[in-house]
Design a protein around this motif. Structure first.
Motif, PDB file in Angstrom:
ATOM      1  N   ARG A 140      51.429  55.709  36.010  1.00 15.47           N
ATOM      2  CA  ARG A 140      50.558  55.977  34.719  1.00 15.47           C
ATOM      3  C   ARG A 140      49.636  57.418  35.142  1.00 15.47           C
ATOM      4  NH1 ARG A 140      48.651  51.854  31.363  1.00 15.47           N
ATOM      5  NH2 ARG A 140      46.994  53.501  30.705  1.00 15.47           N
ATOM      6  N   SER A 141      49.791  58.120  36.142  1.00 13.38           N
ATOM      7  CA  SER A 141      49.197  59.463  36.064  1.00 13.38           C
ATOM      8  C   SER A 141      49.948  60.438  35.441  1.00 13.38           C
ATOM      9  CB  SER A 141      48.991  59.812  37.655  1.00 13.38           C
ATOM     10  OG  SER A 141      50.367  60.208  38.159  1.00 13.38           O
ATOM     11  N   PHE A 142      50.994  60.020  34.961  1.00 12.92           N
ATOM     12  CA  PHE A 142      52.101  60.859  34.124  1.00 12.92           C
ATOM     13  C   PHE A 142      52.065  60.676  32.772  1.00 12.92           C
ATOM     14  CE2 PHE A 142      53.682  61.323  38.761  1.00 12.92           C
ATOM     15  CZ  PHE A 142      53.756  62.802  38.666  1.00 12.92           C
ATOM     16  N   THR A 143      52.138  59.255  32.584  1.00  8.66           N
ATOM     17  CA  THR A 143      52.111  58.934  31.198  1.00  8.66           C
ATOM     18  C   THR A 143      51.259  57.460  30.742  1.00  8.66           C
ATOM     19  OG1 THR A 143      53.594  58.159  29.341  1.00  8.66           O
ATOM     20  CG2 THR A 143      54.413  57.869  31.745  1.00  8.66           C
ATOM     21  N   ASP A 144      50.936  57.253  29.879  1.00 11.32           N
ATOM     22  CA  ASP A 144      50.343  55.868  29.484  1.00 11.32           C
ATOM     23  C   ASP A 144      51.253  54.740  29.278  1.00 11.32           C
ATOM     24  OD1 ASP A 144      48.078  57.306  29.672  1.00 11.32           O
ATOM     25  OD2 ASP A 144      47.812  57.287  27.321  1.00 11.32           O
ATOM     26  N   SER A 145      52.525  55.064  29.071  1.00  7.80           N
ATOM     27  CA  SER A 145      53.543  53.956  28.663  1.00  7.80           C
ATOM     28  C   SER A 145      54.234  53.805  30.166  1.00  7.80           C
ATOM     29  CB  SER A 145      54.517  54.323  27.612  1.00  7.80           C
ATOM     30  OG  SER A 145      55.356  53.437  27.496  1.00  7.80           O
ATOM     31  N   VAL A 146      54.034  52.932  30.567  1.00  4.20           N
ATOM     32  CA  VAL A 146      54.827  52.511  31.972  1.00  4.20           C
ATOM     33  C   VAL A 146      55.489  51.172  32.204  1.00  4.20           C
ATOM     34  CG1 VAL A 146      54.673  51.842  34.470  1.00  4.20           C
ATOM     35  CG2 VAL A 146      53.669  54.066  33.574  1.00  4.20           C
ATOM     36  N   GLU A 147      56.747  51.078  32.032  1.00  2.00           N
ATOM     37  CA  GLU A 147      57.463  49.928  32.301  1.00  2.00           C
ATOM     38  C   GLU A 147      58.217  49.608  33.677  1.00  2.00           C
ATOM     39  OE1 GLU A 147      60.675  49.578  29.218  1.00  2.00           O
ATOM     40  OE2 GLU A 147      61.695  48.132  30.244  1.00  2.00           O
ATOM     41  N   PHE A 148      57.555  48.291  34.024  1.00  2.00           N
ATOM     42  CA  PHE A 148      58.033  47.968  35.342  1.00  2.00           C
ATOM     43  C   PHE A 148      59.341  46.948  35.242  1.00  2.00           C
ATOM     44  CE2 PHE A 148      57.960  45.487  39.093  1.00  2.00           C
ATOM     45  CZ  PHE A 148      57.657  46.588  40.256  1.00  2.00           C
ATOM     46  N   TYR A 149      60.388  47.095  35.917  1.00  2.00           N
ATOM     47  CA  TYR A 149      61.397  46.261  36.088  1.00  2.00           C
ATOM     48  C   TYR A 149      61.268  45.335  37.381  1.00  2.00           C
ATOM     49  CZ  TYR A 149      64.148  49.894  38.871  1.00  2.00           C
ATOM     50  OH  TYR A 149      64.245  50.844  39.722  1.00  2.00           O
ATOM     51  N   CYS A 150      61.638  44.167  37.192  1.00  2.00           N
ATOM     52  CA  CYS A 150      61.832  43.290  38.238  1.00  2.00           C
ATOM     53  C   CYS A 150      63.168  42.919  38.456  1.00  2.00           C
ATOM     54  CB  CYS A 150      61.067  41.961  37.953  1.00  2.00           C
ATOM     55  SG  CYS A 150      59.278  42.228  37.760  1.00  2.00           S
ATOM     56  N   GLU A 151      63.846  43.815  39.265  1.00  2.00           N
ATOM     57  CA  GLU A 151      65.364  43.662  39.182  1.00  2.00           C
ATOM     58  C   GLU A 151      65.586  42.113  39.861  1.00  2.00           C
ATOM     59  OE1 GLU A 151      66.906  46.798  41.879  1.00  2.00           O
ATOM     60  OE2 GLU A 151      68.914  46.631  40.807  1.00  2.00           O
ATOM     61  N   ASP A 152      66.993  41.878  39.161  1.00  2.00           N
ATOM     62  CA  ASP A 152      67.540  40.389  39.604  1.00  2.00           C
ATOM     63  C   ASP A 152      66.482  39.337  39.177  1.00  2.00           C
ATOM     64  OD1 ASP A 152      69.715  38.900  40.228  1.00  2.00           O
ATOM     65  OD2 ASP A 152      69.244  39.090  42.361  1.00  2.00           O
ATOM     66  N   SER A 153      65.836  39.488  38.158  1.00  2.00           N
ATOM     67  CA  SER A 153      64.808  38.531  37.885  1.00  2.00           C
ATOM     68  C   SER A 153      65.543  37.334  37.475  1.00  2.00           C
ATOM     69  CB  SER A 153      64.093  38.705  36.548  1.00  2.00           C
ATOM     70  OG  SER A 153      62.970  39.588  36.556  1.00  2.00           O
ATOM     71  N   GLY A 154      66.955  37.249  37.240  1.00  2.00           N
ATOM     72  CA  GLY A 154      67.828  35.903  36.646  1.00  2.00           C
ATOM     73  C   GLY A 154      67.879  35.082  37.940  1.00  2.00           C
ATOM     74  N   ARG A 155      67.986  35.802  39.111  1.00  2.00           N
ATOM     75  CA  ARG A 155      67.929  34.905  40.342  1.00  2.00           C
ATOM     76  C   ARG A 155      66.655  34.766  41.204  1.00  2.00           C
ATOM     77  NH1 ARG A 155      73.019  37.067  43.418  1.00  2.00           N
ATOM     78  NH2 ARG A 155      72.071  39.004  43.254  1.00  2.00           N
ATOM     79  N   ALA A 156      65.514  35.316  40.768  1.00  2.18           N
ATOM     80  CA  ALA A 156      64.374  35.420  41.423  1.00  2.18           C
ATOM     81  C   ALA A 156      63.650  33.860  41.518  1.00  2.18           C
ATOM     82  CB  ALA A 156      63.381  36.414  40.820  1.00  2.18           C
ATOM     83  N   ASP A 157      62.789  33.576  42.440  1.00  5.96           N
ATOM     84  CA  ASP A 157      61.853  32.794  42.319  1.00  5.96           C
ATOM     85  C   ASP A 157      60.655  32.902  41.412  1.00  5.96           C
ATOM     86  OD1 ASP A 157      59.855  31.208  43.313  1.00  5.96           O
ATOM     87  OD2 ASP A 157      59.179  31.881  45.009  1.00  5.96           O
ATOM     88  N   PRO A 158      60.682  32.062  40.485  1.00  6.69           N
ATOM     89  CA  PRO A 158      59.898  32.311  39.417  1.00  6.69           C
ATOM     90  C   PRO A 158      58.123  32.703  39.711  1.00  6.69           C
ATOM     91  CG  PRO A 158      61.077  30.589  38.851  1.00  6.69           C
ATOM     92  CD  PRO A 158      61.321  30.862  40.091  1.00  6.69           C
ATOM     93  N   GLU A 159      57.926  31.788  40.783  1.00  2.91           N
ATOM     94  CA  GLU A 159      56.407  31.892  41.030  1.00  2.91           C
ATOM     95  C   GLU A 159      56.156  33.207  41.757  1.00  2.91           C
ATOM     96  OE1 GLU A 159      54.180  29.653  40.520  1.00  2.91           O
ATOM     97  OE2 GLU A 159      55.490  28.272  39.675  1.00  2.91           O
ATOM     98  N   TYR A 160      57.083  33.725  42.558  1.00  7.22           N
ATOM     99  CA  TYR A 160      56.971  34.964  42.845  1.00  7.22           C
ATOM    100  C   TYR A 160      56.944  36.174  41.831  1.00  7.22           C
ATOM    101  CZ  TYR A 160      57.572  39.182  45.673  1.00  7.22           C
ATOM    102  OH  TYR A 160      57.516  40.813  46.113  1.00  7.22           O
ATOM    103  N   LEU A 161      57.878  35.849  40.891  1.00  6.97           N
ATOM    104  CA  LEU A 161      57.935  36.880  39.651  1.00  6.97           C
ATOM    105  C   LEU A 161      56.574  36.970  38.958  1.00  6.97           C
ATOM    106  CD1 LEU A 161      59.835  38.493  37.851  1.00  6.97           C
ATOM    107  CD2 LEU A 161      60.302  36.384  36.665  1.00  6.97           C
TER     108      LEU A 161
END
Ligand code: KIV
Ligand code: ZN
Length: 524
Positions: A140-161
């Motif tokens: 965010r210190s470089f740009t207002d548009s920051v996208e965060f990827y949660c790699e391997d969400s398809g196999r993640a524990d949803p609560e943790y996600l």
């Protein structure tokens, strides 16, 4: 109420380029980016700057050159990566940093195995959230548009996600990418995951949800659309579906599904779909991956009809077998592919398009000859048809008919030919040798007909493409008075075409002599 807009995030130049065996030069990336901008994508992920100087250069160049589109750079949740992104996108009018880390237990245990990330999986997971938050804040210190990827969400524990997502939104993430990194998810399941994020993450209204699906089980497009149906408002995709392993969701399929089934999805995109075909060709060419003929939307068969029932219906009413118009994706117009299964209606239609008006009987004769060619070739092209017609309509009286031809030749053996020539009085059979297979066949024909016209000129050319192409032989002969006669023969076998051409020329000579020595045709 107007339909929601779906942001199209193109990752051809990043995830697409990760496809094994492909590498794009900086100049090629610029060319593709220009085309993507014409296509109307909202975001172009230009590369992973820290990964190589070339990637850095490409992101920097696109940031300077491409206007009107957000230029995005990828990073891990690592300060050095994010700083490289910050530098590379500095000149972009609209920029984004895409940072993130693995969130499934498999990823956390595997990638953060070092004790410095914590001794237990639980500790590592807590640490991962801390790293994610720091990464987003730095981005965010470089740009207002920051996208965060949660790699391997398809196999993640949803609560943790949910926990991770809440934390990164608080840290300033504006877009949440929920990748099915390994292509493991099933559409209903992935759709539910997206829906649950909308319900379970308390600050979700401050960010938009993005879907990023891989095609390992062939469900990348279906999963992406399931995500859209359940609240995602950005789709990450690539042209032709190129990408890691089996690839990413194909943009042209996602967008055309949304457009064609607007009644179902009730969302829109800003994509000018007329650029799809051209963009697909460019990407295929530059990445060196050919598009399969049966690929949806942009494959060469996507608007081709071949079987008799389909061709008949399509010619009567296009909508019977087409749900989209080829011109809507910039594809060449729908075509009827002529094969042995096409049927008379399709052949007649193509002949009419080529400008031929034939009687029912002529059409039937041509159709029978067409079937012979179609049985030998996968596809009968326009030039094949034209060659068949000219062979047919130019016919003169068949004093001699080539009934049988057998040629044997090869390295170290004398070429021999045997022919059977049919006349009104019966069949004459001759066998002889020659200097080559054509010469042997011609010698046998001379012996069978008892005629010895002088061969003035002989040529053979492929009239169509491919190894099963039709060959057209042309022979000019002259009689004792020096009068010339032209014969043509067409076959997928060039020796047979040559023999037919010779017999054709002899028939013309004999017919002319019967008619009082009028020349029938002279010019080659
Ligand atoms: O598939 C994936 O998880 C990715 C991320 C880097 C966004 O490509
Ligand atoms: Zn990916």
């Amino acid at each position: 109420m107007s339909a929601d807009k779906i942001q199209i995030f193109d990752t051809t130049l990043r995830d697409g380029e990760q496809a094994a065996g492909s590498r794009l030069g900086v100049r090629e990336k610029l060319e593709i980016a220009r085309q993507l901008s014409r296509l109307g994508v909202d975001i172009i992920e230009a590369g992973f700057p820290v990964s190589s100087p070339k990637d850095f250069e490409a992101v920097e160049l696109l940031s300077r050159e491409i206007e009107g589109v957000t230029i995005c750079a990828l990073s891990r949740a690592v300060a050095a990566d994010i700083e490289a992104c910050g530098k590379a996108i500095a000149k972009a009018k609209k920029s984004r940093i895409h940072t993130g880390l693995g969130v499934s237990d498999i990823h956390i245990a595997g990638k953060f195995s070092d004790a410095k990330y914590g001794l237990t999986l639980g500790k590592k997971k807590v640490n991962a959230i801390r790293m994610a938050v720091e990464a987003v804040k730095l981005a965010r210190s470089f740009t207002d548009s920051v996208e965060f990827y949660c790699e391997d969400s398809g196999r993640a524990d949803p609560e943790y996600l949910y926990e991770m997502l809440e934390a990164v939104i608080d840290a300033g993430a504006t877009v949440l990418n929920i990748p099915d990194t390994t292509g493991y998810a099933i559409p209903a399941e992935y759709g539910n995951l997206i829906k649950s994020i909308g319900e379970k993450v308390p600050n979700i209204d401050q960010a938009i949800i993005s879907v990023h699906c891989h095609d390992d089980l062939g469900m990348a497009v279906a999963n992406s659309l399931a995500g859209v149906l359940n609240g995602a408002r950005q789709v990450e995709c690539t042209i032709n579906g190129v990408g890691e392993r089996a690839g990413n969701a194909a943009m042209e399929e996602v967008v055309m599904a949304i457009r064609t089934r607007k009644d179902f999805f009730d969302v829109v995109t800003d994509i000018n779909t007329k650029h799809f075909y051209r963009t697909s060709k460019m990407v295929a060419e530059m990445l060196g991956f050919e598009v399969a003929a049966n690929k949806a939307i942009v494959g060469s068969n996507a608007f081709a009809h071949s079987s008799g029932i389909h061709v008949d219906g399509f010619l009567k009413k296009r909508e019977t077998y087409e749900i989209m118009k080829p011109e809507d994706v910039g594809s060449p117009k729908s075509k009827v592919v002529l094969t042995a299964r096409t049927g008379r209606h399709g052949v007649k239609h193509r002949l009419e398009e080529l400008g031929y008006t034939l009687s029912k009987e002529e059409l039937e004769e041509i159709y029978q000859r067409f079937l012979v060619v179609a049985d030998k070739k996968k596809e009968v092209f326009d030039d094949d048809l034209i060659a068949i017609i000219s062979d047919q309509v130019r016919e003169v009286e068949h004093v001699y008919e080539l009934e049988y031809l057998h040629v044997s030749c090869g390295t170290g053996i004398v070429p021999t030919a045997s022919v059977k020539i049919k006349t009104k009085d019966g069949t004459i059979q001759k066998a002889t040798d020659g200097d080559g297979p054509v010469d042997a066949a011609y010698q046998a024909i001379r012996e069978a007909t008892g005629l010895d016209p002088k061969i003035e000129k002989y040529s053979i050319r492929a009239v169509t493409e491919g190894k099963e192409a039709l060959g057209e032989a042309t022979v000019r002969i002259s009689n004792a008075d020096g009068k010339a006669f032209l014969g043509r023969g067409v076959s997928t076998d060039i020796i047979e075409a040559s023999a037919k051409a010779y017999v054709d020329a002899i028939n013309r000579m004999v017919s002319a002599e019967m008619l009082g020595n009028e020349e029938i045709t002279l010019e080659l």
